[in-house]
Every structure is written in C-alpha cells, then in structure tokens.
Design an enzyme around this catalytic site. Structure first.
Site, short mmCIF file in Angstrom:
data_model
loop_
_atom_site.label_atom_id
_atom_site.label_comp_id
_atom_site.label_asym_id
_atom_site.label_seq_id
_atom_site.Cartn_x
_atom_site.Cartn_y
_atom_site.Cartn_z
N HIS A 1 -31.25 -15.45 15.34
CA HIS A 1 -31.37 -14.26 16.18
C HIS A 1 -32.34 -13.26 15.59
O HIS A 1 -32.55 -13.22 14.38
CB HIS A 1 -30.01 -13.60 16.47
N HIS B 1 -20.94 -13.21 13.58
CA HIS B 1 -20.16 -11.97 13.48
C HIS B 1 -20.61 -10.90 14.50
O HIS B 1 -20.41 -9.71 14.27
CB HIS B 1 -20.23 -11.41 12.05
N GLU C 1 -29.30 -14.23 7.98
CA GLU C 1 -27.87 -14.21 7.61
C GLU C 1 -27.38 -15.59 7.21
O GLU C 1 -26.30 -15.72 6.61
CB GLU C 1 -27.04 -13.66 8.78
N HIS D 1 -24.43 -4.03 7.15
CA HIS D 1 -25.52 -3.63 8.06
C HIS D 1 -25.76 -2.13 8.02
O HIS D 1 -26.29 -1.56 8.97
CB HIS D 1 -25.19 -4.02 9.50
C1 DHB Z 1 -25.93 -8.86 17.04
C2 DHB Z 1 -25.93 -9.86 16.04
C3 DHB Z 1 -25.68 -9.51 14.72
O1 DHB Z 1 -25.68 -10.40 13.68
C4 DHB Z 1 -25.43 -8.19 14.37
O2 DHB Z 1 -25.16 -7.91 13.07
C5 DHB Z 1 -25.43 -7.20 15.35
C6 DHB Z 1 -25.68 -7.54 16.69
C7 DHB Z 1 -26.17 -9.21 18.49
O3 DHB Z 1 -26.58 -10.34 18.82
O4 DHB Z 1 -25.92 -8.34 19.35
FE FE Z 2 -25.52 -9.36 11.72
#
Ligand code: DHB
Ligand code: FE
Length: 284
Positions: free
Chosen positions: A193, A12, A240, A59
């Site tokens: 991530h 997302h 997540e 978030h």
């Molecule tokens: C990014 C990834 C995410 O899951 C998020 O909530 C906000 C930013 C990113 O990789 O930039």
């Molecule tokens: Fe996210």
C-alpha cells in the site's frame, strides 16, 4: 522456559477497527476479510498463548518524526491507546509484562541490538487493530504483551535483513526466559500500500502473493532486498513488511503455514493474514 508456539501476521488498517466498532463484519465489503480470521481464532483457541510479542510500527502516536528510534521495546505494566484522529474508539489498555520485557531488552542489547527501552509507550492502531482482530470483544485481554516497534516511517529505515536478524535475537531472548509461558509473535502491517504522493493507491498483487510464499518458504530471498526495492515493489507504506520479516525471524528455519487469507482492497491496502508454526524437529 518460554516457548514460541507460532506467529500471526496481519494488516492493521484503521478502517478495520472502525468496522469492528460499528459491527459491520457481515456486510458484503467486509465479510471476505473478516472470514479470513475465523481459522486464526480456532488456532489461538487451541494454542492458548499467554504472551504476545507484537512487532509493529508507530505512526506518530508515541514517536514523532523528530525523535524516532529504529528499534524500541516496551517495558511497561500496561500500554494505553489514545485518539489518533482516525475516528476509532480509544481502546482499553493492554496488560504488559515488565519482567519479560526487561529480559528481552537485556538479551537484545547483549546481542548488539541497541534498542530504545520504553517504560511508557502509547500503542497506536498498529497494535490495537491486530489484537482486536485476534481476540474479539473490546475488553478481551487474554494475553500480556511485549510491544516491539520498528521504524518504517522516517527514512533511513533498517534493512529487511537487519529486521529478520532482530527477530532471531528476539527468539533467543524469549526462549531463554525462565518461565513456562506460551508465546505468540504478531507481525503487524502490510501488505502492499501507498497512502500518499503520485503512487497513492498503489497495490501490487503479484508481489504480495509471492511475498506470502517467500515469507513462509524462503525469507532469505526477501532479506536480500533493499528498502528501496521494497518501496518500489510494495509502496511507501508497504515497507511495513519489515515487521513481518522480524516476526519470521522469531521462527525456526522451516515453518508450517497453517493459514492465509489475502483480500484486496481494504481501504487503500492489500489486506492479508497468515498463521505459522515452527516445524517440529525430528528426534533421532
Ligand atoms: C491505511 C493503512 C495503514 O497501514 C495505515 O497505517 C493507515 C491507513 C489504509 O489503507 O487506510
Ligand atoms: Fe500502517
């Protein structure tokens, strides 16, 4: 009765929303990512779901860190979006279905999930980006949604096993809703991530690929992981994956993987999309 026709799991990342708004889908950076959604569009066109149960994490748009529920379910007639500061256009509201939301809430509480019920709920990029990826065009609203928020941002987080069990309870709830509706479950977020700290930019391709195999074929193994294991393997924001596990819990033991695409990176994240259907049960 309502029936779960399948599920889609998708990243997302806000940059995706920006790329869509700017029409960048055919640029070399974006093409391998957006091409991964063409089979998803075909599948949705065939399945024609009426409802999307969207399992995501807020978030900070609706819940702030000082008051954040572990599990929350939306029960609003519509869900508005608002500016989160990512430079995305504010999307049109998404229609809800309060009758179905309340049925799911009642069923979850009966099943001992003491969720927070939200008659007003702002939905952030974790709802808007997946829905915009699945149904194209800023005004496309072919499904009504039931948002289910899992806390993946303020520790302590619910365990992978607990999130999977929430999914099984959502399945019981959906399948006992007395209306002939086709339901798709959407799991939002991931894969690996980490956006901050010493490991900012961390991506674990090996874990992601095995995770995609296991979410399809052996989710029980993922459910044996702790949240700390998940952070170690997937990064702080990679947790997540909890949303994916809840989505997987909404399906039957055995599933058919209809499609997957994995593309690294989009922004700071290993981007992935998967489509599943329940394996038909043999009638003896
Ligand atoms: C990014 C990834 C995410 O899951 C998020 O909530 C906000 C930013 C990113 O990789 O930039
Ligand atoms: Fe996210």
């Amino acid at each position: 009765m309502a029936r779960i026709v399948g599920a889609v799991a998708t990243s997302h990342i806000p940059a995706i929303g920006k790329a869509i708004a700017q029409g960048l889908q055919d640029q070399p950076y974006w093409r391998p990512f957006f091409e991964g959604y063409l089979p998803v569009h075909d599948w949705l066109r065939e399945e024609q779901p009426d409802i999307a149960v969207v399992i995501y994490n807020d978030h900070g748009l609706n819940f702030s860190l000082d008051k954040i529920p572990t599990f929350a379910v939306g029960a609003a007639a519509e869900y508005r979006n608002s500016d989160e500061g990512w430079g995305l256009p504010v999307s049109l509201p998404f229609p809800g279905y309060p009758e179905m939301s309340w049925h799911i809430i009642e069923s979850l509480v009966r099943d001992e999930f003491d969720i927070t019920m939200c008659q007003e709920l702002l939905v952030d990029h974790a709802v808007v980006v997946p829905l915009t990826l699945l149904w194209q065009g800023p005004a496309a609203r072919p499904v009504r949604i039931v948002p289910v928020a899992i806390n993946t941002v303020q520790f302590p987080l619910p365990s992978p096993a607990r999130c999977f069990k929430l999914g099984t309870a959502i399945r019981r709830a959906v399948e006992s809703f007395d209306e002939n509706l086709r339901v798709v479950v959407v799991g939002s977020g991931g894969l690996s991530h980490q956006l901050e700290g010493k490991r900012a930019g961390f991506i674990n391709r090996k874990f992601d690929l095995s995770c995609m195999d296991r979410i399809a074929g052996d989710p029980a193994e993922l459910c044996r992981m702790s949240v700390t294991d998940l952070v170690r393997m997937a990064g702080v924001q990679g947790v997540e994956l909890l949303n994916w596990l809840a989505m997987r819990g909404c399906l039957t033991d055995r599933v058919i993987e209809k499609h997957r695409n994995y593309h690294v990176p989009i922004s700071n994240t290993a981007a992935a999309v998967m489509v599943f259907e329940n394996e038909p049960v043999a009638v003896v």
